[in-house]
Enzyme design. Structure first.
Site, PDB file in Angstrom:
ATOM      1  N   ARG A  20      13.221   9.346 -46.432  1.00  0.00           N
ATOM      2  CA  ARG A  20      14.634   9.329 -46.073  1.00  0.00           C
ATOM      3  C   ARG A  20      15.491   9.029 -47.308  1.00  0.00           C
ATOM      4  O   ARG A  20      16.522   8.380 -47.241  1.00  0.00           O
ATOM      5  CB  ARG A  20      14.941   8.336 -44.960  1.00  0.00           C
ATOM      6  CG  ARG A  20      13.889   7.291 -44.709  1.00  0.00           C
ATOM      7  CD  ARG A  20      14.320   6.411 -43.567  1.00  0.00           C
ATOM      8  NE  ARG A  20      13.238   5.564 -43.112  1.00  0.00           N
ATOM      9  CZ  ARG A  20      13.337   4.703 -42.127  1.00  0.00           C
ATOM     10  NH1 ARG A  20      14.464   4.565 -41.491  1.00  0.00           N
ATOM     11  NH2 ARG A  20      12.315   3.967 -41.760  1.00  0.00           N
ATOM     12  N   ASN A 156      15.280  -3.028 -32.034  1.00  0.00           N
ATOM     13  CA  ASN A 156      16.642  -3.173 -32.537  1.00  0.00           C
ATOM     14  C   ASN A 156      17.562  -2.690 -31.416  1.00  0.00           C
ATOM     15  O   ASN A 156      17.487  -1.525 -31.040  1.00  0.00           O
ATOM     16  CB  ASN A 156      16.884  -2.293 -33.762  1.00  0.00           C
ATOM     17  CG  ASN A 156      15.867  -2.541 -34.884  1.00  0.00           C
ATOM     18  OD1 ASN A 156      15.336  -3.641 -35.012  1.00  0.00           O
ATOM     19  ND2 ASN A 156      15.595  -1.527 -35.676  1.00  0.00           N
ATOM     20  N   SER A 164      20.412   3.269 -34.822  1.00  0.00           N
ATOM     21  CA  SER A 164      21.378   4.349 -34.887  1.00  0.00           C
ATOM     22  C   SER A 164      21.264   5.244 -33.654  1.00  0.00           C
ATOM     23  O   SER A 164      22.127   6.044 -33.382  1.00  0.00           O
ATOM     24  CB  SER A 164      21.146   5.176 -36.146  1.00  0.00           C
ATOM     25  OG  SER A 164      19.783   5.514 -36.244  1.00  0.00           O
ATOM     26  N   HIS A 169      14.678   2.274 -27.076  1.00  0.00           N
ATOM     27  CA  HIS A 169      13.375   2.447 -27.721  1.00  0.00           C
ATOM     28  C   HIS A 169      13.020   1.208 -28.526  1.00  0.00           C
ATOM     29  O   HIS A 169      13.893   0.436 -28.904  1.00  0.00           O
ATOM     30  CB  HIS A 169      13.382   3.670 -28.643  1.00  0.00           C
ATOM     31  CG  HIS A 169      14.298   3.543 -29.838  1.00  0.00           C
ATOM     32  ND1 HIS A 169      15.665   3.643 -29.737  1.00  0.00           N
ATOM     33  CD2 HIS A 169      14.031   3.302 -31.145  1.00  0.00           C
ATOM     34  CE1 HIS A 169      16.204   3.483 -30.936  1.00  0.00           C
ATOM     35  NE2 HIS A 169      15.232   3.261 -31.811  1.00  0.00           N
ATOM     36  N   HIS A 243      -3.610 -20.460 -24.905  1.00  0.00           N
ATOM     37  CA  HIS A 243      -3.749 -20.191 -26.341  1.00  0.00           C
ATOM     38  C   HIS A 243      -4.472 -18.875 -26.625  1.00  0.00           C
ATOM     39  O   HIS A 243      -5.617 -18.681 -26.216  1.00  0.00           O
ATOM     40  CB  HIS A 243      -4.500 -21.339 -27.034  1.00  0.00           C
ATOM     41  CG  HIS A 243      -4.687 -21.072 -28.485  1.00  0.00           C
ATOM     42  ND1 HIS A 243      -3.784 -21.489 -29.424  1.00  0.00           N
ATOM     43  CD2 HIS A 243      -5.629 -20.352 -29.152  1.00  0.00           C
ATOM     44  CE1 HIS A 243      -4.183 -21.064 -30.621  1.00  0.00           C
ATOM     45  NE2 HIS A 243      -5.298 -20.369 -30.478  1.00  0.00           N
TER      46      HIS A 243
HETATM   47 ZN   LIG Z   1      -2.351 -22.709 -29.669  1.00  0.00          ZN
END
Ligand SMILES: [Zn+2]
Ligand SMILES: [Zn+2]
Length: 337
Positions: A20, A156, A164, A169, A243
């Site tokens: 890009r 986002n 944008s 999504h 955990h």
């Molecule tokens: Zn933990």
């Protein structure tokens, strides 16, 4: 091909995404810098009917061939991927000094719904669970490759959060290195485990649940709270009560319970703050540390109500103008229905 370059002064990696690439003059600020808004009638690659724009990696649909309508969650390779699967993960050095790697990795988009004009907060809890199932499926598939060291799942929402495209999504990135922040969080947790023999995150959770003042939600297997040292107003952490270091190892029932609490917190933020922009990030152990005892996977919601400015960038110290004890009360009193 993008490239990963390491800043030797901090050990942080930077992706130089040449796919890009912009020429230097394209960064000159223009006055009518209108955002890429799909509402003005431009083509949306995520809407049903446009499936051939991006071949799918995974889709949930009852019937029909791949890349056809009828799906309710669809995962695609990101067209403008920051990292690409082909290449080597060897570390290289420019001038024998500057470390870099080929930009290998996986960058996928999870299209959360066929509906263009909605958001996670306004979907059903069932749909949110389907999205989380897609996350887990992709996570389990990608962790089988020894090439990837970590998987980052994030969202986002809104322009201030960096998106944008309006169509709901989220994204997944598998990286050939352990990201700096993951490494740091892990190192702190490991040191705590060495010193005290306990999991730092389970202890945080235990103390937040005992104190109750910052707690905003609790369910059979999760709790949500605004952390003691919140960086941002309404920062929200969701943690599992059982955990597990890796999100990839959670069971079906836990996943449904996770969907319910995440959905509830996103709805509360939506109603309390009138659809704020936000990011969320799923923190999970590096892939080679998934069975370790000292880390707990969790999700952080980071509302983007304020601007991260010079002091934050220069010092790493956030100035938060809200008290988590007060925002927690506000959220507790907000209805999610
Ligand atoms: Zn933990
Ligand atoms: Zn769309």
């Amino acid at each position: 091909m993008s490239v990963l370059r390491q800043d030797v002064s901090t050990n942080e990696w930077v992706i130089i995404a040449t796919e890009r690439a912009k020429r230097p003059h394209q960064f000159v600020k223009t006055r009518d810098d209108t955002p890429n808004d799909t509402e003005t009638g431009t083509f949306c690659p995520f809407c049903p009917g446009n499936e051939t724009a991006e071949p799918e990696v995974l889709a949930f649909r009852n019937e029909g061939p791949p890349d056809s309508p009828g799906w309710w969650v669809r995962v695609l390779r990101n067209k403008f991927a920051a990292l690409n699967p082909n290449g080597t993960t060897a570390h290289l050095w420019e001038q024998g000094f500057f470390p870099y790697m080929e930009g290998v990795g996986v960058h996928e988009v999870i299209v959360e719904t066929p509906e263009h004009h909605t958001s996670l907060a306004l979907m059903t809890t069932h749909q949110v669970a389907e999205i989380l199932f897609a996350y887990r499926l992709r996570f389990r598939e990608l962790r089988q490759s020894k090439a990837w060291k970590a998987i980052v799942i994030f969202k986002n929402h809104g322009e201030r959060a960096g998106t944008s495209l309006r169509h709901p999504h989220s994204q997944l990135v598998a990286t050939p290195i352990v990201p700096h922040d993951t490494r740091l969080k892990h190192a702190v947790a490991e040191q705590h485990y060495d010193n005290r023999g306990t999991c730092l995150y389970c202890e945080i959770l235990h103390h937040e649940m005992a104190a109750k003042i910052r707690l905003v939600d609790q369910s059979p297997s999760f709790a949500a709270f605004h952390p003691f040292a919140s960086r941002l107003p309404f920062e929200t952490w969701i943690m599992p009560l059982r955990h597990k270091a890796s999100f990839g190892n959670i069971g079906d029932e836990e996943l449904h319970d996770f969907a319910a609490i995440l959905h509830r917190q996103l709805r509360k933020l939506h109603f309390a703050l009138n659809d704020p922009d936000y990011n969320f990030v799923l923190h999970t152990a590096p892939l080679e540390d998934e069975d370790k005892d000292y880390y707990l996977w969790h999700l952080q919601i980071l509302p983007r109500l304020t601007t991260i400015a010079g002091f934050e960038l220069g010092s790493g110290i956030y100035i938060n103008t809200a008290l988590p004890e007060e925002t927690a009360v506000f959220i507790r009193e907000t209805s999610s229905v």
